[in-house]
Motif scaffolding. Structure first.
Motif, short mmCIF file in Angstrom:
data_model
loop_
_atom_site.label_atom_id
_atom_site.label_comp_id
_atom_site.label_asym_id
_atom_site.label_seq_id
_atom_site.Cartn_x
_atom_site.Cartn_y
_atom_site.Cartn_z
N ASN A 84 0.81 -1.22 0.00
CA ASN A 84 0.00 0.00 0.00
C ASN A 84 0.84 1.26 0.00
N THR A 115 -0.79 4.28 -1.12
CA THR A 115 -2.09 4.66 -0.60
C THR A 115 -2.06 4.99 0.89
N PHE A 152 3.90 -1.98 5.09
CA PHE A 152 2.94 -1.70 4.02
C PHE A 152 3.02 -0.24 3.57
N ARG A 201 2.86 2.43 5.34
CA ARG A 201 2.07 3.40 6.09
C ARG A 201 2.95 4.09 7.14
N CYS A 250 -8.43 -0.45 7.40
CA CYS A 250 -7.03 -0.67 7.75
C CYS A 250 -6.04 -0.07 6.75
N GLU A 251 -6.45 0.09 5.50
CA GLU A 251 -5.46 0.51 4.51
C GLU A 251 -4.87 1.89 4.79
N SER A 252 -5.60 2.69 5.60
CA SER A 252 -5.05 4.01 5.90
C SER A 252 -4.65 4.13 7.38
N GLU A 302 -1.14 -5.99 8.33
CA GLU A 302 -1.87 -5.25 7.29
C GLU A 302 -3.24 -4.80 7.80
#
Ligand code: SAM
Ligand code: SF4
Length: 354
Positions: free
Chosen positions: A13, A16, A30, A32, A278-280, A330
């Motif tokens: 990610n 993102t 990932f 972040r 979770c992606e952010s 993740e």
């Protein structure tokens, strides 16, 4: 000392993540950037909300808690590594003895500009006492948890008769100039009929409202499924009368925000079960015993207490933080259903900090 992170540049990610342009040392596998630390300063609380705790909770012995000086040392280490936002939570953070010492001490990082925000999540019961002092320490906003405007339902949910005290706390917070966001856990058969009333009340007072889905954390007395209310259903119902316009407003958290055209106010939805956020994710959580959880919904954790106490210098602590971030997963895997009544994680929200 910076330990190189394994997949620093190759996480799935990496384009993102929430804040790629940042000076933090803390980049997870990932891609972040971890810029937000939530700290549970105590697992104790003056309420016993039914979705959060059992009536007869066994709290940690006081001797097992990090001292306020140790909490300051860990938080300051995170700030030194690029954390921009600190949130004190619990349990009820304002029932920890001498808590204002810690708030005042941490406020030095606001003065230097290293820290952008110091904030709290509170049940509001102690705010009449502390709101002004919080403002004088540089706190600008607080999240206050309030699930109902009905004193009887309040007593049912919190198992305590402190509705008036909380109202006085909210008044005091606003009078002191704090920006207030109300957190309301949406509960089937308990407060679902009150959601529009609550939103109107918040918006008339210039406060935001965020609705939260119940999360399966820790054993409680009842069956959580009985009161589980998916926010997708709430949103559909609200849309029968209201226009909800998505807005870009983000707090770096899992809330998604809408403007309610009819009230002009902001309404957030935290939907860990029906929508993955979770992606952010930009955050990690520290318990009051010095355990760092890299994800609210996973059991993997890093002991920061041992490196903290092993040396009065921060080298070991910094290395332990780096290693923990290299293990940030993740995402979580919460689900709630009747067949699987076990909580997804055994610890209560009050241990990890909500
Ligand atoms: N005592 C403070 C308070 O109530 O605001 C701070 C700690 S509390 C654990 C933080 C937030 O977590 C509150 O807004 C509370 O409603 C929420 N919470 C607690 N248990 C939860 C659960 N099982 N599911 C969803 N939210 C929960
Ligand atoms: Fe206490 Fe907050 Fe949990 Fe309610 S939600 S029992 S106020 S820690």
């Amino acid at each position: 000392m910076n330990i190189p992170l394994p997949n620093q540049k190759t996480g799935p990610n990496q384009t993102t993540g929430p804040s790629q342009q940042t000076d933090t040392d803390l980049i997870d596998p990932f891609g972040r950037a971890v810029t937000y630390l939530r700290v549970s300063v105590t697992d104790r609380c003056d309420f016993r909300c039914t979705y959060c705790m059992a009536e007869n909770m066994t709290f940690l012995p006081r001797k097992d808690l990090l001292s306020l000086e140790e909490l300051d040392r860990i938080c300051s280490c995170f700030v030194g590594k690029g954390v921009k936002k600190l949130r004190l939570t619990g349990g009820e953070p304002l029932v920890r003895r001498n808590i204002m010492w810690l708030v005042k001490r941490l406020s030095r990082h606001l003065e230097t500009g290293k820290l952008e925000e110091l904030t709290l999540t509170t049940n509001g019961s102690q705010l009449a006492k502390y709101a002004r002092e919080l403002v004088s320490c540089g706190v600008r906003r607080v999240n206050i948890s309030l699930d109902t405007l009905d004193p009887i339902i309040f007593k049912d949910i919190t198992r305590r008769d402190h509705f008036d005290k909380v109202m006085r706390g909210i008044d005091a917070a606003q009078e002191a100039g704090l920006h207030v966001k109300i957190n309301m856990v949406a509960l089937k058969n308990l407060n679902e009929q009150e959601i529009t009333t609550m939103a109107r009340w918040c918006h008339e007072r210039g406060m935001e409202l965020t609705l939260i889905e119940t999360m399966p954390m820790g054993q409680v007395d009842g069956d959580r499924y009985d009161n589980y209310l998916p926010l997708s259903t709430v949103k559909e119902r609200l849309r029968e009368d209201w226009t909800l316009t998505p807005i870009e407003y983000r707090t770096g958290g899992p809330s998604r925000y809408y403007k309610v055209e009819q009230t002009g106010g902001t309404l957030g939805f935290i939907t860990p079960l029906s929508h993955k956020f979770c992606e952010s994710c930009n955050r990690v959580r520290l318990t009051c015993t010095g355990i760092l959880y890299m994800c609210l919904g996973q059991d993997d954790a890093k002991d920061l207490l041992t490196p903290l106490r092993a040396s009065k210098h921060d080298l070991l602590l910094r290395a332990a933080i780096d290693e923990a971030i290299s293990r940030k997963p993740e995402g979580h895997d919460f689900h709630i259903d009747r067949r699987n009544q076990k909580p997804a994680v055994a610890r209560h929200m009050s241990v990890t900090g909500g």
